[in-house]
Design a protein around this motif. Structure first.
Motif, short mmCIF file in Angstrom:
data_model
loop_
_atom_site.label_atom_id
_atom_site.label_comp_id
_atom_site.label_asym_id
_atom_site.label_seq_id
_atom_site.Cartn_x
_atom_site.Cartn_y
_atom_site.Cartn_z
N SER A 1 13.32 -11.99 1.42
CA SER A 1 12.70 -11.02 2.34
C SER A 1 11.24 -10.82 2.01
CB SER A 1 13.42 -9.68 2.26
OG SER A 1 14.75 -9.80 2.67
N ARG A 2 10.92 -10.83 0.71
CA ARG A 2 9.53 -10.62 0.29
C ARG A 2 8.66 -11.79 0.72
NH1 ARG A 2 7.54 -8.86 -5.75
NH2 ARG A 2 5.33 -8.75 -5.28
N ILE A 3 9.16 -13.00 0.58
CA ILE A 3 8.39 -14.18 1.00
C ILE A 3 8.14 -14.12 2.50
CG2 ILE A 3 8.52 -16.68 1.29
CD1 ILE A 3 10.02 -16.72 -1.43
N GLN A 4 9.18 -13.79 3.26
CA GLN A 4 9.03 -13.69 4.71
C GLN A 4 8.03 -12.59 5.09
OE1 GLN A 4 13.14 -13.19 5.75
NE2 GLN A 4 13.49 -15.38 5.96
N TYR A 5 8.10 -11.47 4.39
CA TYR A 5 7.17 -10.37 4.66
C TYR A 5 5.74 -10.79 4.32
CZ TYR A 5 4.75 -5.93 4.29
OH TYR A 5 3.85 -4.92 4.45
N ASP A 6 5.55 -11.44 3.18
CA ASP A 6 4.22 -11.88 2.79
C ASP A 6 3.63 -12.84 3.80
OD1 ASP A 6 4.29 -10.31 0.53
OD2 ASP A 6 4.74 -11.96 -0.85
N CYS A 7 4.46 -13.69 4.39
CA CYS A 7 3.98 -14.62 5.41
C CYS A 7 3.52 -13.89 6.66
CB CYS A 7 5.06 -15.63 5.76
SG CYS A 7 5.33 -16.84 4.46
N THR A 8 4.15 -12.79 6.98
CA THR A 8 3.73 -12.03 8.16
C THR A 8 2.44 -11.26 7.90
OG1 THR A 8 5.05 -10.08 7.60
CG2 THR A 8 6.08 -11.76 8.99
N LEU A 9 2.20 -10.94 6.63
CA LEU A 9 0.98 -10.21 6.28
C LEU A 9 -0.26 -11.06 6.45
CD1 LEU A 9 1.55 -8.09 3.05
CD2 LEU A 9 1.03 -7.30 5.34
N THR A 10 -0.24 -12.25 5.86
CA THR A 10 -1.42 -13.11 5.86
C THR A 10 -1.03 -14.55 6.18
OG1 THR A 10 -1.16 -13.43 3.49
CG2 THR A 10 -2.69 -11.73 4.17
N PRO A 11 -0.66 -14.84 7.40
CA PRO A 11 -0.23 -16.20 7.71
C PRO A 11 -1.34 -17.23 7.54
CG PRO A 11 -0.40 -14.91 9.72
CD PRO A 11 -0.61 -13.97 8.56
N THR A 12 -2.58 -16.92 7.90
CA THR A 12 -3.65 -17.90 7.75
C THR A 12 -4.05 -18.07 6.30
OG1 THR A 12 -5.31 -16.18 8.15
CG2 THR A 12 -4.60 -17.49 10.05
N ALA B 1 10.53 4.51 5.59
CA ALA B 1 9.60 3.39 5.39
C ALA B 1 9.56 2.98 3.91
CB ALA B 1 8.20 3.77 5.87
N MET B 2 9.62 3.97 3.02
CA MET B 2 9.62 3.65 1.58
C MET B 2 10.91 2.92 1.19
SD MET B 2 7.91 7.06 -0.14
CE MET B 2 8.53 6.64 -1.74
N LYS B 3 12.02 3.34 1.75
CA LYS B 3 13.29 2.66 1.46
C LYS B 3 13.25 1.22 1.95
CE LYS B 3 16.13 6.84 1.69
NZ LYS B 3 17.17 7.54 2.45
N GLN B 4 12.71 1.03 3.17
CA GLN B 4 12.61 -0.32 3.72
C GLN B 4 11.66 -1.18 2.88
OE1 GLN B 4 14.48 -1.62 6.16
NE2 GLN B 4 13.51 -3.57 5.68
N ALA B 5 10.57 -0.57 2.41
CA ALA B 5 9.62 -1.30 1.56
C ALA B 5 10.30 -1.74 0.27
CB ALA B 5 8.41 -0.42 1.25
N LEU B 6 11.08 -0.86 -0.33
CA LEU B 6 11.79 -1.20 -1.57
C LEU B 6 12.77 -2.35 -1.33
CD1 LEU B 6 12.54 -0.55 -4.56
CD2 LEU B 6 14.34 0.90 -3.62
N LEU B 7 13.56 -2.25 -0.28
CA LEU B 7 14.54 -3.30 0.02
C LEU B 7 13.87 -4.64 0.30
CD1 LEU B 7 17.04 -1.32 2.27
CD2 LEU B 7 17.39 -2.07 -0.08
N GLU C 1 0.83 -1.20 0.00
CA GLU C 1 0.00 0.00 0.00
C GLU C 1 0.86 1.25 0.00
OE1 GLU C 1 -2.58 -0.33 3.37
OE2 GLU C 1 -3.67 -2.03 2.51
N LEU C 2 1.95 1.22 0.75
CA LEU C 2 2.85 2.36 0.82
C LEU C 2 3.40 2.73 -0.55
CD1 LEU C 2 4.43 4.38 2.62
CD2 LEU C 2 6.20 2.64 2.80
N LEU C 3 3.77 1.71 -1.33
CA LEU C 3 4.31 1.97 -2.67
C LEU C 3 3.23 2.01 -3.74
CD1 LEU C 3 7.54 -0.22 -2.58
CD2 LEU C 3 7.34 2.25 -2.27
N GLY C 4 2.02 1.64 -3.40
CA GLY C 4 0.91 1.69 -4.36
C GLY C 4 0.99 0.60 -5.42
N VAL C 5 1.40 -0.61 -5.03
CA VAL C 5 1.49 -1.73 -5.97
C VAL C 5 0.67 -2.91 -5.45
CG1 VAL C 5 3.77 -1.10 -6.86
CG2 VAL C 5 3.60 -2.64 -4.91
N LYS C 6 0.36 -3.83 -6.36
CA LYS C 6 -0.34 -5.06 -5.97
C LYS C 6 0.66 -6.04 -5.39
CE LYS C 6 -3.84 -4.70 -9.57
NZ LYS C 6 -4.43 -5.35 -10.73
#
Length: 162
Positions: free
Chosen positions: A49-60, A36-42, A5-10
């Protein structure tokens, strides 16, 4: 805050789309991107890192959307890639990339191997012919009829019997 949402992407955005969105957002902030934008990009441009982040977003949600390994093994290659027997090479490739997003190598290595194996066979015309010949004609008929029934139902919303 959600990085997508921060970067405005799907959530299905590619690395390039994420980088473009970051640049556009930075330009709208007078070329001063926030921390926050820099951290989102990284996070979103690094696959692990993206897979780990996605798991924290919607674990169920991630555990519910994944097919069990036993069910995946029981499927034929066409069902594994969610394609029709008559799918062209472009459709096979597109479906493969969609499936490996779901079954990432880091989180689901056994699933990933099965999906990759299905793609390797179905993307090679010679191997695909051999595989299709091995399939039971009833199996091929059920795959084709299921797809044609779905298209018939969607194109004919009225009930022909009443």
């Amino acid at each position: 805050m959600n990085y997508y949402e921060l970067l405005g992407v799907k959530e299905t955005a590619s690395k390039e789309e994420i980088k473009r969105a970051y640049v556009i957002k930075a330009q709208t902030n007078d070329n001063q991107p926030s921390q926050a934008m820099k951290q989102a990009l990284l996070t979103l441009t690094d696959p692990l890192s993206r897979i780990q982040y996605d798991c924290t977003l919607t674990p169920t949600q991630s555990t519910l959307s994944v097919i069990s390994l036993e069910k995946l093994r029981a499927m034929n290659y066409y069902d594994c890639l969610k394609i029709n027997v008559y799918a062209n090479q472009e459709t096979v490739k597109k479906s493969y990339y969609e499936q490996i997003k779901v079954f990432s190598n880091e989180l689901y290595p056994d699933h990933f191997i099965l999906v990759r194996e299905a793609y390797e066979v179905l993307s090679n015309p010679t191997e695909r012919k051999k595989y299709s010949a091995q399939l039971d004609s009833r199996t091929i008929h059920s795959i084709c009829s299921r797809k044609s029934e779905q298209s018939f139902i969607s194109s004919n919303p009225t009930n022909p019997f009443g």
